[in-house]
Write an enzyme that holds these catalytic residues in place. Structure first.
Site, PDB file in Angstrom:
ATOM      1  N   ARG A 172      -8.315  12.055  17.586  1.00  0.00           N
ATOM      2  CA  ARG A 172      -7.917  10.639  17.653  1.00  0.00           C
ATOM      3  C   ARG A 172      -6.499  10.507  18.202  1.00  0.00           C
ATOM      4  O   ARG A 172      -6.237   9.698  19.090  1.00  0.00           O
ATOM      5  CB  ARG A 172      -8.022  10.017  16.270  1.00  0.00           C
ATOM      6  CG  ARG A 172      -7.547   8.588  16.219  1.00  0.00           C
ATOM      7  CD  ARG A 172      -7.622   8.040  14.787  1.00  0.00           C
ATOM      8  NE  ARG A 172      -6.639   7.002  14.651  1.00  0.00           N
ATOM      9  CZ  ARG A 172      -5.638   6.998  13.790  1.00  0.00           C
ATOM     10  NH1 ARG A 172      -5.470   7.983  12.956  1.00  0.00           N
ATOM     11  NH2 ARG A 172      -4.798   6.008  13.739  1.00  0.00           N
ATOM     12  N   HIS A 219       1.471   6.102  15.473  1.00  0.00           N
ATOM     13  CA  HIS A 219       0.636   4.999  15.006  1.00  0.00           C
ATOM     14  C   HIS A 219       1.443   3.741  14.702  1.00  0.00           C
ATOM     15  O   HIS A 219       2.583   3.828  14.264  1.00  0.00           O
ATOM     16  CB  HIS A 219      -0.107   5.409  13.723  1.00  0.00           C
ATOM     17  CG  HIS A 219      -0.839   6.699  13.842  1.00  0.00           C
ATOM     18  ND1 HIS A 219      -0.763   7.671  12.872  1.00  0.00           N
ATOM     19  CD2 HIS A 219      -1.640   7.196  14.812  1.00  0.00           C
ATOM     20  CE1 HIS A 219      -1.501   8.709  13.233  1.00  0.00           C
ATOM     21  NE2 HIS A 219      -2.044   8.440  14.406  1.00  0.00           N
ATOM     22  N   HIS A 251       5.012   5.169  14.578  1.00  0.00           N
ATOM     23  CA  HIS A 251       5.553   6.238  13.739  1.00  0.00           C
ATOM     24  C   HIS A 251       4.684   7.479  13.867  1.00  0.00           C
ATOM     25  O   HIS A 251       3.461   7.410  13.959  1.00  0.00           O
ATOM     26  CB  HIS A 251       5.573   5.802  12.269  1.00  0.00           C
ATOM     27  CG  HIS A 251       5.921   6.915  11.345  1.00  0.00           C
ATOM     28  ND1 HIS A 251       4.976   7.605  10.615  1.00  0.00           N
ATOM     29  CD2 HIS A 251       7.110   7.498  11.067  1.00  0.00           C
ATOM     30  CE1 HIS A 251       5.571   8.547   9.916  1.00  0.00           C
ATOM     31  NE2 HIS A 251       6.860   8.502  10.178  1.00  0.00           N
ATOM     32  N   TYR A 296       4.197   7.433   2.019  1.00  0.00           N
ATOM     33  CA  TYR A 296       4.470   6.227   2.796  1.00  0.00           C
ATOM     34  C   TYR A 296       4.285   5.009   1.908  1.00  0.00           C
ATOM     35  O   TYR A 296       3.321   4.939   1.156  1.00  0.00           O
ATOM     36  CB  TYR A 296       3.427   6.026   3.892  1.00  0.00           C
ATOM     37  CG  TYR A 296       3.317   7.010   4.978  1.00  0.00           C
ATOM     38  CD1 TYR A 296       3.659   6.648   6.272  1.00  0.00           C
ATOM     39  CD2 TYR A 296       2.797   8.288   4.773  1.00  0.00           C
ATOM     40  CE1 TYR A 296       3.505   7.530   7.318  1.00  0.00           C
ATOM     41  CE2 TYR A 296       2.641   9.172   5.811  1.00  0.00           C
ATOM     42  CZ  TYR A 296       2.997   8.789   7.080  1.00  0.00           C
ATOM     43  OH  TYR A 296       2.836   9.657   8.115  1.00  0.00           O
ATOM     44  N   GLN A 328       0.847  -1.194   0.000  1.00  0.00           N
ATOM     45  CA  GLN A 328       0.000   0.000   0.000  1.00  0.00           C
ATOM     46  C   GLN A 328       0.876   1.234   0.000  1.00  0.00           C
ATOM     47  O   GLN A 328       1.947   1.237   0.603  1.00  0.00           O
ATOM     48  CB  GLN A 328      -0.884  -0.032   1.256  1.00  0.00           C
ATOM     49  CG  GLN A 328      -1.891   1.081   1.363  1.00  0.00           C
ATOM     50  CD  GLN A 328      -2.827   0.841   2.546  1.00  0.00           C
ATOM     51  OE1 GLN A 328      -3.346  -0.243   2.733  1.00  0.00           O
ATOM     52  NE2 GLN A 328      -3.026   1.869   3.341  1.00  0.00           N
ATOM     53  N   ASN A 359       0.540   5.537   0.632  1.00  0.00           N
ATOM     54  CA  ASN A 359      -0.312   6.626   1.122  1.00  0.00           C
ATOM     55  C   ASN A 359       0.461   7.936   1.069  1.00  0.00           C
ATOM     56  O   ASN A 359       1.687   7.935   1.045  1.00  0.00           O
ATOM     57  CB  ASN A 359      -0.743   6.380   2.571  1.00  0.00           C
ATOM     58  CG  ASN A 359      -1.592   5.145   2.727  1.00  0.00           C
ATOM     59  OD1 ASN A 359      -2.405   4.832   1.875  1.00  0.00           O
ATOM     60  ND2 ASN A 359      -1.393   4.428   3.811  1.00  0.00           N
ATOM     61  N   ARG A 397       1.266  14.406  13.709  1.00  0.00           N
ATOM     62  CA  ARG A 397       0.498  13.205  13.365  1.00  0.00           C
ATOM     63  C   ARG A 397       1.202  12.010  14.017  1.00  0.00           C
ATOM     64  O   ARG A 397       2.385  11.815  13.840  1.00  0.00           O
ATOM     65  CB  ARG A 397       0.431  13.008  11.857  1.00  0.00           C
ATOM     66  CG  ARG A 397      -0.358  14.097  11.131  1.00  0.00           C
ATOM     67  CD  ARG A 397      -0.370  13.808   9.638  1.00  0.00           C
ATOM     68  NE  ARG A 397      -1.001  14.863   8.886  1.00  0.00           N
ATOM     69  CZ  ARG A 397      -2.209  14.767   8.317  1.00  0.00           C
ATOM     70  NH1 ARG A 397      -2.909  13.667   8.433  1.00  0.00           N
ATOM     71  NH2 ARG A 397      -2.708  15.789   7.633  1.00  0.00           N
TER      72      ARG A 397
END
Length: 181
Positions: free
Chosen positions: A167, A62, A119, A132, A46, A48, A59
């Site tokens: 979040r 995660h 990260h 990413y 994937q 992003n 950010r």
């Protein structure tokens, strides 16, 4: 490519070696053979991108817990970011420790984040864009993270936090995180 180990096992700073001429430059930023020689993921499931308009946007932090393991390759294509990794691997000698790399469109440095490390980043300039690559697809049920302001981890962010999602602000402290296994 220059692949330099970071203080957290399995994490690396990667610098493309630029070949310059009158047109500009050319550089490889990924080669599965060279990545394999360093034990890095060589297959990406994937891709992003993240665009943050405001300097000081934070950010993170995660990670995905469980199988399949998710490594990340992070590259800044516009602006600059203070990129941070936190080791959340069960039994790791560096569990709860962090390291950082400044990545920017100018320095072209990249960060390889090993599976089991959280990260996150803080933008150092407006309109910062990161790309990413992920070794595993996003799995919402395995989404996890740790709070960027946890005093036990004590990340020294370079700027006051200008923007932070609800979040990310609600992510748990290190003591409440189920370690990556």
């Amino acid at each position: 490519m220059i692949i330099e180990p970071l203080p957290l096992a399995g994490c690396f700073r990667i610098l493309p070696e630029a070949h310059r001429d009158s047109r500009g430059l050319f550089a490889r930023f990924f080669c599965p053979r060279e990545f394999a020689m360093h034990g890095l993921a060589g297959r990406w499931e994937q891709g992003n991108l993240s665009l943050s308009h405001v300097r000081g946007t934070l950010r993170g932090m995660h990670f995905q817990n469980g199988a399949p393991p998710e490594a990340k390759l992070i590259r800044c294509v516009a602006g600059a970011a203070f990129d941070v990794l936190v080791d959340l691997r069960a039994g790791s000698t560096s569990f709860g420790q962090w390291c950082s790399v400044e990545i920017s469109a100018e320095n072209r440095a990249m960060v390889y984040c090993a599976a089991g490390c959280a990260h996150g980043f803080q933008t150092l300039s407006p309109d910062t864009e990161l790309n990413y690559l992920h070794s595993a697809p996003y799995a919402p049920a395995q989404e996890s993270g740790v709070n960027h302001a946890d005093p036990e981890i004590a990340i020294r962010w370079p700027l006051p936090v200008a923007v932070l999602s609800d979040r990310d602000a609600a992510l748990p402290a290190l003591k409440d995180v189920v370690p990556y296994s």
